[in-house]
Every structure is written in structure tokens, then in C-alpha cells.
Design a protein around this motif. Structure first.
Motif, PDB file in Angstrom:
ATOM      1  N   SER A  83      -7.655 -19.462 -11.941  1.00  0.00           N
ATOM      2  CA  SER A  83      -8.154 -19.542 -10.571  1.00  0.00           C
ATOM      3  C   SER A  83      -8.266 -20.994 -10.114  1.00  0.00           C
ATOM      4  O   SER A  83      -7.947 -21.325  -8.970  1.00  0.00           O
ATOM      5  N   CYS A  84      -8.701 -21.859 -11.009  1.00  0.00           N
ATOM      6  CA  CYS A  84      -8.867 -23.277 -10.664  1.00  0.00           C
ATOM      7  C   CYS A  84      -7.525 -23.954 -10.379  1.00  0.00           C
ATOM      8  O   CYS A  84      -7.463 -24.901  -9.595  1.00  0.00           O
ATOM      9  N   GLU A  85      -6.460 -23.485 -11.019  1.00  0.00           N
ATOM     10  CA  GLU A  85      -5.120 -24.043 -10.781  1.00  0.00           C
ATOM     11  C   GLU A  85      -4.734 -23.943  -9.303  1.00  0.00           C
ATOM     12  O   GLU A  85      -3.979 -24.759  -8.797  1.00  0.00           O
ATOM     13  N   THR A  86      -5.247 -22.936  -8.616  1.00  0.00           N
ATOM     14  CA  THR A  86      -4.898 -22.751  -7.197  1.00  0.00           C
ATOM     15  C   THR A  86      -5.546 -23.800  -6.300  1.00  0.00           C
ATOM     16  O   THR A  86      -5.166 -23.938  -5.139  1.00  0.00           O
ATOM     17  N   ASP A  87      -6.528 -24.535  -6.806  1.00  0.00           N
ATOM     18  CA  ASP A  87      -7.205 -25.573  -6.019  1.00  0.00           C
ATOM     19  C   ASP A  87      -6.468 -26.905  -6.017  1.00  0.00           C
ATOM     20  O   ASP A  87      -6.848 -27.816  -5.290  1.00  0.00           O
ATOM     21  N   ARG A  88      -5.435 -27.022  -6.822  1.00  0.00           N
ATOM     22  CA  ARG A  88      -4.708 -28.295  -6.932  1.00  0.00           C
ATOM     23  C   ARG A  88      -3.919 -28.573  -5.668  1.00  0.00           C
ATOM     24  O   ARG A  88      -3.338 -27.684  -5.066  1.00  0.00           O
ATOM     25  N   GLU A  89      -3.881 -29.821  -5.288  1.00  0.00           N
ATOM     26  CA  GLU A  89      -3.103 -30.258  -4.130  1.00  0.00           C
ATOM     27  C   GLU A  89      -1.619 -30.310  -4.493  1.00  0.00           C
ATOM     28  O   GLU A  89      -1.273 -30.611  -5.638  1.00  0.00           O
ATOM     29  N   PRO A  90      -0.745 -30.035  -3.525  1.00  0.00           N
ATOM     30  CA  PRO A  90       0.694 -30.177  -3.780  1.00  0.00           C
ATOM     31  C   PRO A  90       1.008 -31.614  -4.223  1.00  0.00           C
ATOM     32  O   PRO A  90       0.440 -32.569  -3.699  1.00  0.00           O
ATOM     33  N   ALA A 127      -9.453 -34.035 -12.376  1.00  0.00           N
ATOM     34  CA  ALA A 127     -10.509 -33.805 -13.370  1.00  0.00           C
ATOM     35  C   ALA A 127     -11.796 -33.357 -12.685  1.00  0.00           C
ATOM     36  O   ALA A 127     -12.444 -32.401 -13.122  1.00  0.00           O
ATOM     37  N   HIS A 128     -12.159 -34.002 -11.590  1.00  0.00           N
ATOM     38  CA  HIS A 128     -13.399 -33.659 -10.889  1.00  0.00           C
ATOM     39  C   HIS A 128     -13.302 -32.291 -10.223  1.00  0.00           C
ATOM     40  O   HIS A 128     -14.226 -31.474 -10.323  1.00  0.00           O
ATOM     41  N   VAL A 129     -12.205 -32.016  -9.553  1.00  0.00           N
ATOM     42  CA  VAL A 129     -12.037 -30.734  -8.862  1.00  0.00           C
ATOM     43  C   VAL A 129     -12.047 -29.575  -9.858  1.00  0.00           C
ATOM     44  O   VAL A 129     -12.733 -28.563  -9.649  1.00  0.00           O
ATOM     45  N   VAL A 130     -11.308 -29.701 -10.946  1.00  0.00           N
ATOM     46  CA  VAL A 130     -11.224 -28.615 -11.913  1.00  0.00           C
ATOM     47  C   VAL A 130     -12.554 -28.451 -12.654  1.00  0.00           C
ATOM     48  O   VAL A 130     -13.004 -27.324 -12.902  1.00  0.00           O
TER      49      VAL A 130
END
Length: 94
Positions: free
Chosen positions: A46-53, A30-33
Motif C-alpha cells: 500500500s505504501c508503494e502507491t504513495d511514491r512520486e513518479p 524514507a520519511h513518506v514510507v
């Protein structure tokens, strides 16, 4: 009886290590997105690419009218990050 077993199973899962990991993951996502969308001005794709595996199980809901991002792991955890123009994104209390 079945309802009692289901409730016991849900409570056990909610407060287990898995439940704690779900709470951590939803808060983080929630915070990262939120930061990506409202501080960085990027789109959701674009924000989806910031998610950790490993966080693919976390569902994201973006409310542009309220400038909030809610991350959920169904039945286990839900956290919302809210954008403030002066302070950036911050998690709502659990």
C-alpha cells in the motif's frame, strides 16, 4: 590509475546535481514510507502507491524490528527514517 579514475567519477557524481537529487529523493521516500508504515499502519504494498513518479530508482528496506525505513540510491545516497511513538517518523542525520 583505473581506481583513481573510478574514484574521481564517483566523487563527481556524488556531489553533482544528480547526487543532490538522490539525497533529496532518499530522504523524502524514507520519511513518506516510514509515516505510511508506522503512523498510518499500512503494509508495504500500500505504501508503494504513495511514491512520486520518478522515484522508482530508490530502493526501500523496511526493518520492522527497529521500526525504520531506509531508502537508497546505490553509490549515491542512503537515508533512514526512524519511528518514535511520541513524535512519529524523523530522518536520522545524514
Amino acid at each position: 590509475m583505473l581506481l583513481t579514475l573510478a574514484a574521481g567519477g564517483w566523487l563527481g557524481l556524488r556531489y553533482s546535481t544528480t547526487g543532490k537529487q538522490a539525497q533529496l529523493a532518499t530522504g523524502y521516500i524514507a520519511h513518506v514510507v516510514c509515516s505510511c508504515r508506522y503512523v498510518g499502519g499500512r503494509d508495504m504494498a500500500s505504501c508503494e502507491t504513495d511514491r512520486e513518479p520518478g522515484t522508482e530508482v530508490v530502493q526501500i528496506e523496511d526493518d520492522t524490528a527497529k521500526r525504520t525505513v531506509t531508502a537508497r540510491v546505490p553509490l549515491l545516497s542512503s537515508r533512514t527514517a526512524r519511528f518514535d511513538p511520541e513524535y512519529g517518523c524523523a530522518l536520522d542525520p545524514p
